[in-house]
Write a protein that holds these residues in place. Structure first.
Motif, PDB file in Angstrom:
ATOM      1  N   THR A  57       0.853  -1.195   0.000  1.00 41.34           N
ATOM      2  CA  THR A  57       0.000   0.000   0.000  1.00 41.34           C
ATOM      3  C   THR A  57       0.886   1.242   0.000  1.00 41.34           C
ATOM      4  OG1 THR A  57      -0.099   0.023   2.428  1.00 41.34           O
ATOM      5  CG2 THR A  57      -1.839  -1.187   1.245  1.00 41.34           C
ATOM      6  N   ASN A  58       0.262   2.406  -0.178  1.00 46.54           N
ATOM      7  CA  ASN A  58       0.983   3.684  -0.170  1.00 46.54           C
ATOM      8  C   ASN A  58       2.149   3.696  -1.154  1.00 46.54           C
ATOM      9  OD1 ASN A  58      -0.700   4.583   1.955  1.00 46.54           O
ATOM     10  ND2 ASN A  58       0.629   3.602   3.466  1.00 46.54           N
ATOM     11  N   GLY A  59       1.958   3.038  -2.296  1.00 47.62           N
ATOM     12  CA  GLY A  59       2.973   3.053  -3.335  1.00 47.62           C
ATOM     13  C   GLY A  59       4.042   1.991  -3.214  1.00 47.62           C
ATOM     14  N   GLN A  60       4.051   1.214  -2.117  1.00 50.70           N
ATOM     15  CA  GLN A  60       5.077   0.208  -1.919  1.00 50.70           C
ATOM     16  C   GLN A  60       4.683  -1.104  -2.595  1.00 50.70           C
ATOM     17  OE1 GLN A  60       6.251  -0.359   2.183  1.00 50.70           O
ATOM     18  NE2 GLN A  60       5.794   1.766   2.716  1.00 50.70           N
ATOM     19  N   PRO A  61       5.679  -1.880  -3.090  1.00 48.82           N
ATOM     20  CA  PRO A  61       5.367  -3.221  -3.585  1.00 48.82           C
ATOM     21  C   PRO A  61       5.038  -4.146  -2.416  1.00 48.82           C
ATOM     22  CG  PRO A  61       7.730  -2.847  -3.605  1.00 48.82           C
ATOM     23  CD  PRO A  61       7.105  -1.535  -3.227  1.00 48.82           C
ATOM     24  N   LEU A  62       4.400  -5.268  -2.699  1.00 49.68           N
ATOM     25  CA  LEU A  62       4.061  -6.233  -1.659  1.00 49.68           C
ATOM     26  C   LEU A  62       5.257  -7.125  -1.385  1.00 49.68           C
ATOM     27  CD1 LEU A  62       1.890  -7.388   0.212  1.00 49.68           C
ATOM     28  CD2 LEU A  62       1.219  -8.925  -1.650  1.00 49.68           C
ATOM     29  N   GLY A  63       5.809  -7.014  -0.180  1.00 50.90           N
ATOM     30  CA  GLY A  63       6.994  -7.776   0.185  1.00 50.90           C
ATOM     31  C   GLY A  63       6.718  -9.255   0.373  1.00 50.90           C
ATOM     32  N   GLY A 122       3.467 -10.317   2.374  1.00 52.46           N
ATOM     33  CA  GLY A 122       2.476 -10.923   1.487  1.00 52.46           C
ATOM     34  C   GLY A 122       2.587 -12.426   1.378  1.00 52.46           C
ATOM     35  N   ALA A 123       3.084 -13.087   2.428  1.00 53.51           N
ATOM     36  CA  ALA A 123       3.265 -14.541   2.374  1.00 53.51           C
ATOM     37  C   ALA A 123       1.960 -15.260   2.026  1.00 53.51           C
ATOM     38  CB  ALA A 123       3.820 -15.052   3.710  1.00 53.51           C
ATOM     39  N   ALA A 124       0.858 -14.849   2.632  1.00 50.66           N
ATOM     40  CA  ALA A 124      -0.426 -15.496   2.358  1.00 50.66           C
ATOM     41  C   ALA A 124      -0.883 -15.232   0.924  1.00 50.66           C
ATOM     42  CB  ALA A 124      -1.477 -15.014   3.354  1.00 50.66           C
ATOM     43  N   THR A 125      -0.664 -14.002   0.450  1.00 49.61           N
ATOM     44  CA  THR A 125      -1.060 -13.644  -0.912  1.00 49.61           C
ATOM     45  C   THR A 125      -0.264 -14.436  -1.942  1.00 49.61           C
ATOM     46  OG1 THR A 125      -1.610 -11.409  -0.183  1.00 49.61           O
ATOM     47  CG2 THR A 125      -1.308 -11.737  -2.540  1.00 49.61           C
ATOM     48  N   TYR A 126       1.030 -14.578  -1.717  1.00 48.57           N
ATOM     49  CA  TYR A 126       1.882 -15.311  -2.652  1.00 48.57           C
ATOM     50  C   TYR A 126       1.717 -16.832  -2.523  1.00 48.57           C
ATOM     51  CZ  TYR A 126       4.422 -10.960  -3.611  1.00 48.57           C
ATOM     52  OH  TYR A 126       4.764  -9.680  -3.998  1.00 48.57           O
ATOM     53  N   GLY A 127       1.073 -17.299  -1.457  1.00 49.61           N
ATOM     54  CA  GLY A 127       0.914 -18.734  -1.243  1.00 49.61           C
ATOM     55  C   GLY A 127       2.109 -19.388  -0.592  1.00 49.61           C
ATOM     56  N   ILE A 128       2.904 -18.614   0.130  1.00 44.79           N
ATOM     57  CA  ILE A 128       4.098 -19.143   0.799  1.00 44.79           C
ATOM     58  C   ILE A 128       3.682 -19.835   2.092  1.00 44.79           C
ATOM     59  CG2 ILE A 128       6.294 -18.521   1.879  1.00 44.79           C
ATOM     60  CD1 ILE A 128       6.350 -16.084   0.006  1.00 44.79           C
ATOM     61  N   THR A 129       4.214 -21.025   2.316  1.00 39.08           N
ATOM     62  CA  THR A 129       3.909 -21.766   3.540  1.00 39.08           C
ATOM     63  C   THR A 129       4.493 -21.054   4.745  1.00 39.08           C
ATOM     64  OG1 THR A 129       3.897 -23.871   2.355  1.00 39.08           O
ATOM     65  CG2 THR A 129       4.165 -23.960   4.744  1.00 39.08           C
ATOM     66  N   SER A 130       3.663 -20.800   5.737  1.00 34.98           N
ATOM     67  CA  SER A 130       4.098 -20.154   6.973  1.00 34.98           C
ATOM     68  C   SER A 130       3.816 -21.097   8.137  1.00 34.98           C
ATOM     69  CB  SER A 130       3.366 -18.823   7.175  1.00 34.98           C
ATOM     70  OG  SER A 130       3.760 -18.208   8.382  1.00 34.98           O
ATOM     71  N   THR A 131       4.844 -21.444   8.887  1.00 34.90           N
ATOM     72  CA  THR A 131       4.722 -22.401   9.979  1.00 34.90           C
ATOM     73  C   THR A 131       5.073 -21.729  11.295  1.00 34.90           C
ATOM     74  OG1 THR A 131       5.364 -24.196   8.495  1.00 34.90           O
ATOM     75  CG2 THR A 131       5.460 -24.640  10.849  1.00 34.90           C
ATOM     76  N   ASP A 132       4.207 -21.879  12.283  1.00 34.49           N
ATOM     77  CA  ASP A 132       4.439 -21.318  13.608  1.00 34.49           C
ATOM     78  C   ASP A 132       5.195 -22.340  14.450  1.00 34.49           C
ATOM     79  OD1 ASP A 132       4.439 -20.065  16.027  1.00 34.49           O
ATOM     80  OD2 ASP A 132       2.273 -19.811  16.178  1.00 34.49           O
ATOM     81  N   ALA A 133       6.462 -22.047  14.783  1.00 32.17           N
ATOM     82  CA  ALA A 133       7.258 -22.984  15.577  1.00 32.17           C
ATOM     83  C   ALA A 133       6.685 -23.121  16.983  1.00 32.17           C
ATOM     84  CB  ALA A 133       8.714 -22.521  15.631  1.00 32.17           C
ATOM     85  N   GLY A 134       6.273 -21.999  17.571  1.00 33.03           N
ATOM     86  CA  GLY A 134       5.659 -22.034  18.890  1.00 33.03           C
ATOM     87  C   GLY A 134       6.541 -22.620  19.971  1.00 33.03           C
ATOM     88  N   VAL A 163       6.992 -13.314  -6.471  1.00 36.88           N
ATOM     89  CA  VAL A 163       7.545 -14.606  -6.083  1.00 36.88           C
ATOM     90  C   VAL A 163       7.363 -15.576  -7.237  1.00 36.88           C
ATOM     91  CG1 VAL A 163       7.199 -16.590  -4.551  1.00 36.88           C
ATOM     92  CG2 VAL A 163       7.230 -14.279  -3.616  1.00 36.88           C
ATOM     93  N   ALA A 164       8.397 -16.345  -7.550  1.00 38.45           N
ATOM     94  CA  ALA A 164       8.322 -17.303  -8.647  1.00 38.45           C
ATOM     95  C   ALA A 164       7.443 -18.488  -8.243  1.00 38.45           C
ATOM     96  CB  ALA A 164       9.723 -17.770  -9.032  1.00 38.45           C
ATOM     97  N   ARG A 165       8.011 -19.423  -7.509  1.00 44.01           N
ATOM     98  CA  ARG A 165       7.251 -20.564  -6.983  1.00 44.01           C
ATOM     99  C   ARG A 165       7.148 -20.435  -5.465  1.00 44.01           C
ATOM    100  NH1 ARG A 165      10.933 -23.858  -9.968  1.00 44.01           N
ATOM    101  NH2 ARG A 165      10.117 -24.543 -11.973  1.00 44.01           N
ATOM    102  N   PRO A 166       5.950 -20.432  -4.911  1.00 46.96           N
ATOM    103  CA  PRO A 166       5.822 -20.372  -3.442  1.00 46.96           C
ATOM    104  C   PRO A 166       6.513 -21.549  -2.753  1.00 46.96           C
ATOM    105  CG  PRO A 166       3.713 -19.922  -4.506  1.00 46.96           C
ATOM    106  CD  PRO A 166       4.634 -20.363  -5.581  1.00 46.96           C
ATOM    107  N   ALA A 167       6.618 -22.693  -3.453  1.00 44.64           N
ATOM    108  CA  ALA A 167       7.251 -23.870  -2.848  1.00 44.64           C
ATOM    109  C   ALA A 167       8.729 -23.654  -2.586  1.00 44.64           C
ATOM    110  CB  ALA A 167       7.053 -25.091  -3.749  1.00 44.64           C
ATOM    111  N   GLN A 168       9.315 -22.601  -3.175  1.00 49.90           N
ATOM    112  CA  GLN A 168      10.730 -22.331  -2.984  1.00 49.90           C
ATOM    113  C   GLN A 168      10.993 -21.410  -1.790  1.00 49.90           C
ATOM    114  OE1 GLN A 168      11.322 -22.056  -7.758  1.00 49.90           O
ATOM    115  NE2 GLN A 168      13.026 -21.287  -6.564  1.00 49.90           N
ATOM    116  N   LEU A 169       9.944 -21.063  -1.057  1.00 48.45           N
ATOM    117  CA  LEU A 169      10.104 -20.210   0.128  1.00 48.45           C
ATOM    118  C   LEU A 169       9.352 -20.817   1.298  1.00 48.45           C
ATOM    119  CD1 LEU A 169       9.509 -18.091  -2.540  1.00 48.45           C
ATOM    120  CD2 LEU A 169      10.445 -16.523  -0.846  1.00 48.45           C
TER     121      LEU A 169
END
Length: 424
Positions: free
Chosen positions: A254-260, A264-276, A406-412
């Protein structure tokens, strides 16, 4: 120089001399004798020229491959001679550009519109003899147009690829299908049915503009001389590199910035794991295993890791019971130190209770970079002639257009919930 080229140049000189002599209505005896001598030499050179072409044919065939790639090397050599000092003086005093700098600016203007002076990205690299925090880079190394951001850029160390685009939007088709093989069940059985070969287009669009401003005082312009070249390059290099690193990973979208990537992990489909749990090598190893089981990485050595300094401090201070081996030693035993980037700029600060941090893992699969960073043209350097007119100073604005995808979400893989302290 080839003999045929020398002869051809001499023939041109003879023709020019003859054109001046034959135009005279009453040439003198010396001039008539000179015309005869030049005519005889011209005829003789024609025979020599044909013979030289035959003799040099083999040399041309041997040099064919070199000639086909020479243009890229010549442009790289021109970039190495680009002087930021000339651009600053042209903006301040109207001094004309000279040499390689003028040639590069003219070439860039022919490919895109710039309000000010276009500056190629390669010209922002810190050159030999300039002191930087990480040491002096090797001045012999040649960097192609599509390669990396800056030598010490976190994005570059995490495998991001810099794509330079002249104009318009560019899409990069990436294979995302899951085509599988199957065995025929028996002599007359059929093999597995057809599976869809699918690709996903990753678009880079010129919608995000990054700008920096710098003020150069009149004293600096008069005192610095050639040192102004290094000073301007260092400031522009540092400011752009720091903000690009932050935007590539933490850009808000937003505000002119690209989505990092992290934001934007959820938007790009990147797997996010909570170590907890408390941060250990085991928490990071689980993500490496997911890379390997998903055929994204062949070994832990193919994985790159982005962490914060606080995580390094904890892992280095945490010893395995009964040994002098730390969790950091276990990490380095599997992931090379050169594949680990520590940054307080690219990752958000630890937060929460207990205090938690994040880590990002990436890998390049099949030669495809995990992150694409698109830049349009070069850096547009514009002068503000009014703001500092009273003091005789120079105010410069550098504008560039950048996008991230992001190219392939599986690579992140993003790991959250890495605790830096025990909970109460």
């Amino acid at each position: 120089m080839l003999e045929s080229v020398k002869i051809n140049r001499r023939q041109s000189e003879i023709r020019q001399a003859l054109s001046g002599l034959v135009g005279k209505e009453k040439p003198s005896e010396d001039e008539t004798r000179q015309m005869s001598d030049l005519d005889n030499e011209y005829r003789s050179n024609e025979t020599r020229y044909r013979a030289a072409l035959v003799a040099e044919d083999e040399q041309r065939q041997d040099a064919k491959g070199e000639l086909e790639t020479r243009s890229d090397r010549e442009y790289a050599d021109l970039i190495g001679k680009f002087e930021m000092r000339q651009v600053a003086l042209a903006l301040d005093e109207g001094r004309p550009l000279e040499g390689a700098t003028a040639e590069i600016v003219q070439e860039m203007r022919s490919k895109g519109g710039y309000r000010g002076f276009p500056v190629p990205w390669q010209a922002l690299e810190v050159r030999a003899g300039e002191t930087v925090a990480s040491g002096t880079p090797d001045p012999i190394q040649t960097r192609p147009i599509i390669d990396r951001l800056f030598p010490d850029s976190v994005a570059a160390r995490m495998g991001a690829q810099m794509i330079n685009i002249d104009s318009g939007a560019v899409e990069w088709p990436v294979v995302t299908s899951s085509v599988t093989a199957g065995w025929a069940n028996g002599e007359t059985g059929n093999v597995a049915g057809p599976a869809v070969f699918a690709t996903t287009d990753r678009a880079l669009k010129p919608e995000h503009n990054l700008g920096i401003q710098m003020r150069i005082t009149r004293k600096a312009l008069k005192q610095s001389g050639d040192a102004l070249e290094q000073a301007v390059r260092r400031d522009m290099n540092g400011a752009i590199a720091v903000e690009l690193d932050r935007a590539v990973f933490q850009g808000s979208g937003t505000n002119g910035q690209p989505l990092g990537v992290i934001t934007g992990a959820a938007t790009y489909g990147i797997t996010s794991t909570d170590a907890g749990a408390m941060a250990t090598w085991s928490a990071l190893r689980a993500a490496v295993v997911r890379f390997m089981t998903g055929n994204a990485a062949g070994s832990p050595g193919a994985v790159r890791s982005l962490i914060r300094p606080e995580l390094w401090a904890l892992l280095d201070d945490t010893l395995i019971d009964g040994t002098a081996v730390s969790e950091w030693d276990r990490l380095l035993k599997n992931i090379p130190a050169g594949n680990i980037a520590m940054s307080a700029n690219a990752l958000p600060a630890p937060s929460g209770d207990p205090l938690e941090t994040q880590a990002l893992l990436t890998t390049a699969a099949g030669g495809v970079a995990p992150i694409f960073v698109g830049t349009w043209g070069g850096v547009d350097l514009i002068r503000d002639p009014y703001s500092d007119a009273q003091s005789g100073g120079l105010r410069l604005t550098a504008l560039t257009t950048v996008d991230v995808t992001v190219a392939r979400p599986a690579q992140l893989e993003l790991i959250t919930g890495l605790e830096l302290e025990a909970g109460e």
